[in-house]
Design a protein around this motif. Structure first.
Motif, PDB file in Angstrom:
ATOM      1  N   ARG A 447       0.809  -1.215   0.000  1.00  0.00           N
ATOM      2  CA  ARG A 447       0.000   0.000   0.000  1.00  0.00           C
ATOM      3  C   ARG A 447       0.847   1.272   0.000  1.00  0.00           C
ATOM      4  O   ARG A 447       0.324   2.375   0.028  1.00  0.00           O
ATOM      5  N   MET A 448       2.151   1.109  -0.035  1.00  0.00           N
ATOM      6  CA  MET A 448       3.040   2.253   0.057  1.00  0.00           C
ATOM      7  C   MET A 448       2.969   3.125  -1.195  1.00  0.00           C
ATOM      8  O   MET A 448       3.200   2.651  -2.312  1.00  0.00           O
ATOM      9  N   THR A 449       2.669   4.401  -1.008  1.00  0.00           N
ATOM     10  CA  THR A 449       2.888   5.364  -2.078  1.00  0.00           C
ATOM     11  C   THR A 449       4.369   5.740  -2.069  1.00  0.00           C
ATOM     12  O   THR A 449       5.109   5.452  -1.114  1.00  0.00           O
ATOM     13  N   ARG A 452       5.061   7.943   1.003  1.00  0.00           N
ATOM     14  CA  ARG A 452       5.099   7.214   2.278  1.00  0.00           C
ATOM     15  C   ARG A 452       6.350   6.339   2.372  1.00  0.00           C
ATOM     16  O   ARG A 452       6.963   6.226   3.436  1.00  0.00           O
ATOM     17  N   GLY A 455       9.277   8.549   3.176  1.00  0.00           N
ATOM     18  CA  GLY A 455       9.274   8.920   4.586  1.00  0.00           C
ATOM     19  C   GLY A 455       9.736   7.787   5.480  1.00  0.00           C
ATOM     20  O   GLY A 455      10.486   7.999   6.436  1.00  0.00           O
ATOM     21  N   ALA A 456       9.298   6.574   5.170  1.00  0.00           N
ATOM     22  CA  ALA A 456       9.688   5.428   5.986  1.00  0.00           C
ATOM     23  C   ALA A 456      11.174   5.136   5.873  1.00  0.00           C
ATOM     24  O   ALA A 456      11.810   4.661   6.827  1.00  0.00           O
ATOM     25  N   ASP A 461      11.604  12.173  -1.649  1.00  0.00           N
ATOM     26  CA  ASP A 461      10.662  11.512  -2.560  1.00  0.00           C
ATOM     27  C   ASP A 461      11.121  11.731  -3.992  1.00  0.00           C
ATOM     28  O   ASP A 461      10.656  12.629  -4.683  1.00  0.00           O
TER      29      ASP A 461
END
Length: 552
Positions: A447-449, A452, A455-456, A461
């Protein structure tokens, strides 16, 4: 001019312009805006014989300079068009080119690019949709107008033209296959969707004006497998399973689009019809044009589709392609560097570093990760197979979980590499909340965009993170990333023991925020201000350690 090409910046038009220029012709390119010249120059085409002409077939053409041969490749190719929008270019625009060609005193030929489904069809806009119906209407209208004005006409009827930059029609089936959404094949076992490559079609078009006028050529490869065989060939190349079930076209027409995902306008192409290709084959034989092997062409096209993320991205490292179900970028035979990525990334993570190395490199996606299919052997054996064709002694650079197979390879094949560079080796770092500990849940990763995931990982980005996020959404990749993280954590003692057995020079690079634990008898470089991905955040600093003394 020897020739002018309308629609010269389009997918077919630009390949034709390149072909004609390569034959030494003086070519006019009718474009609305110049996206053509950068494309040609990017492919090393000599543009000294090119004249750009600002023109739009939906507007008057009286300012366009004369030419001996006229090609109309202009078309509005898309599904879901309005009738007026489709007719403006595909019908009225085509007729405008005929009318203009009729004014040329030294015209040798007008070549109109039509479509392979036009023969005997009626322009039924309600049944066929605006695109195909407009091409059918144009085919009849162009023939009639050319006869009326005594314009020497030839027509080329190509099937699906495949090649870099073609992302419609059949490409959507390949994309659904790639993303695990093609659970059944549309049509039946005898569905025939023939193809022809853009390079071959451009060469074929270039020969038509010298042939007698009045012919219509169905330019398609009769040896194209039926749709199930075509998809199976592509799936095998991509390292995926092909669906075996079928959904008849009639049933697809009755089901809601939200369930099938099929564009209604594409369903009329699901046919077992065959086409009169004799004249096209005879012309090709006369001029010595060889049809490229269709399976090879499909595989090459699939490589380009995956590299560009089906038209959404630009390849990070070139050349590229699948080799025995492994995605490989760069130079596979004489690399100066072999770069092995960590989790949850793919070979794109090395693109910033590649720009600083300025040397040939080989960067694969590890088995089952990124774009590569799962391997049938341990990763270090896969690596040995990957290295078999290499004729140099490269520097092997491994990041994070890739350090373990790199160590095994260095021990078993010390004569094959110049030195070993380990970036952020997790087995030499304290267990903690870094990637291999925190990303163990496949559903979370799927589900990771891109934002996201960035950030993780504590990264900006950027496109490399976006590339990794796209791969994590593919069937099975997130699960295999999680499994690889668990395996790497369990293999820490083994990796530490292997490090003591390596006999080639070893260097270790880490970020200051991701330090090693304990003292080592190896050269260690710490990159200030970064964490687990110094090659991505500080590529110049990492390149400075990889380059020979004095750099390049």
């Amino acid at each position: 001019m020897d020739a002018i090409v309308f629609g010269a910046a389009g997918f077919i038009g630009r390949s034709l312009v390149a072909e004609l220029l390569g034959r030494g012709q003086k070519v006019g390119a009718a474009v609305r805006k110049d996206t053509l010249t950068p494309w040609l120059e990017g492919r090393g085409v000599d543009t000294s014989g090119l004249t750009l002409v600002q023109a739009d077939v939906t507007r008057p053409l009286d300012h366009v300079p004369a030419a001996r041969d006229v090609y109309n490749t202009a078309a509005r190719f898309a599904f879901g068009l309005g009738v007026q929008e489709a007719r403006a270019v595909n019908v009225q625009g085509a007729l405008s080119v005929v009318d203009w060609a009729a004014t040329l005193p030294e015209l040798r030929r007008l070549v109109h690019v039509s479509g392979y489904r036009v023969s005997g069809a009626q322009a039924d806009y309600a049944r066929l949709g605006a695109y195909e119906a407009s091409k059918v209407e144009a085919d009849h209208a162009v023939r009639a107008r050319a006869a009326e004005l005594k314009v020497p006409l030839s027509i080329a009827n190509p099937s699906t033209v495949i090649g870099p930059g073609q992302y419609l029609g059949l490409a959507s089936l390949v994309e659904n296959l790639w993303n695990g959404r093609l659970t059944a094949l549309p049509g039946g076992a005898d569905t025939f969707l023939p193809v022809v490559t853009s390079d071959f079609f451009a060469a074929f078009l270039a020969e038509i004006p010298a042939e007698p006028e009045g012919e219509a050529y169905w330019v398609l490869d009769d040896s194209t497998p039926n749709l199930p065989g075509l998809i199976a060939a592509v799936a095998g190349h991509l390292g995926m399973g092909a669906p075996r079930r079928h959904i008849p076209a009639g049933l697809l027409r009755r089901l809601p689009r939200r369930l099938t995902g099929a564009d209604p306008e594409t369903l009329s192409f699901l046919s077992s019809d065959r086409y009169p290709t004799a004249s096209a084959r005879a012309l090709a034989d006369r001029v010595g044009l060889r049809w490229p092997p269709v399976t090879d062409a499909l595989r090459t096209w699939a490589d380009d589709l995956v590299a560009s993320r089906f038209g959404r991205d630009t390849p990070r490292i070139t050349p590229y392609g699948f080799r025995e179900r492994t995605w490989v970028a760069g130079e596979p035979y004489r690399p100066a560097y072999v770069l092995l990525h960590g989790l949850p990334m793919n070979a794109d993570v090395w693109a910033p570093l590649a720009g600083h190395l300025r040397a040939p490199l080989l960067a694969p996606d590890l088995p089952g990760l990124g774009r590569s299919a799962p391997g049938e052997r341990p990763t270090h054996e896969w690596l040995a197979r990957l290295m078999e064709p290499v004729r140099t002694r490269p520097v092997m650079v491994a990041h994070s979980v890739a350090c373990l197979p790199a160590l095994r390879f260095a021990i078993e094949h010390p004569d094959r590499i110049d030195r070993l560079v380990l970036i952020a080796p997790p087995f030499l770092q304290a267990p903690g909340p870094r990637l291999h500990r925190s990303f163990l849940a496949a559903p979370l990763m799927r589900r990771m965009t891109a934002a996201r995931l960035a950030g993780a990982l504590g990264l900006p980005d950027g496109p490399e993170v976006g590339s990794a996020a796209a791969d994590l959404r593919r069937p099975g990749v997130a699960r295999r990333v999680a499994a690889a993280a668990r395996t790497a954590h369990a293999g820490r003692p083994v990796a530490r023991a292997l490090l003591e057995r390596v006999r080639v020079p070893v260097e270790i690079i880490v970020g200051s925020a991701d330090p090693l634990v304990g003292e080592l008898g190896h050269l260690v470089t710490e990159v200030a201000g970064t964490g687990h991905y110094p090659q991505l955040t500080h590529p110049a600093a990492v390149a400075g350690r990889l380059l020979p003394a004095g750099g390049v």
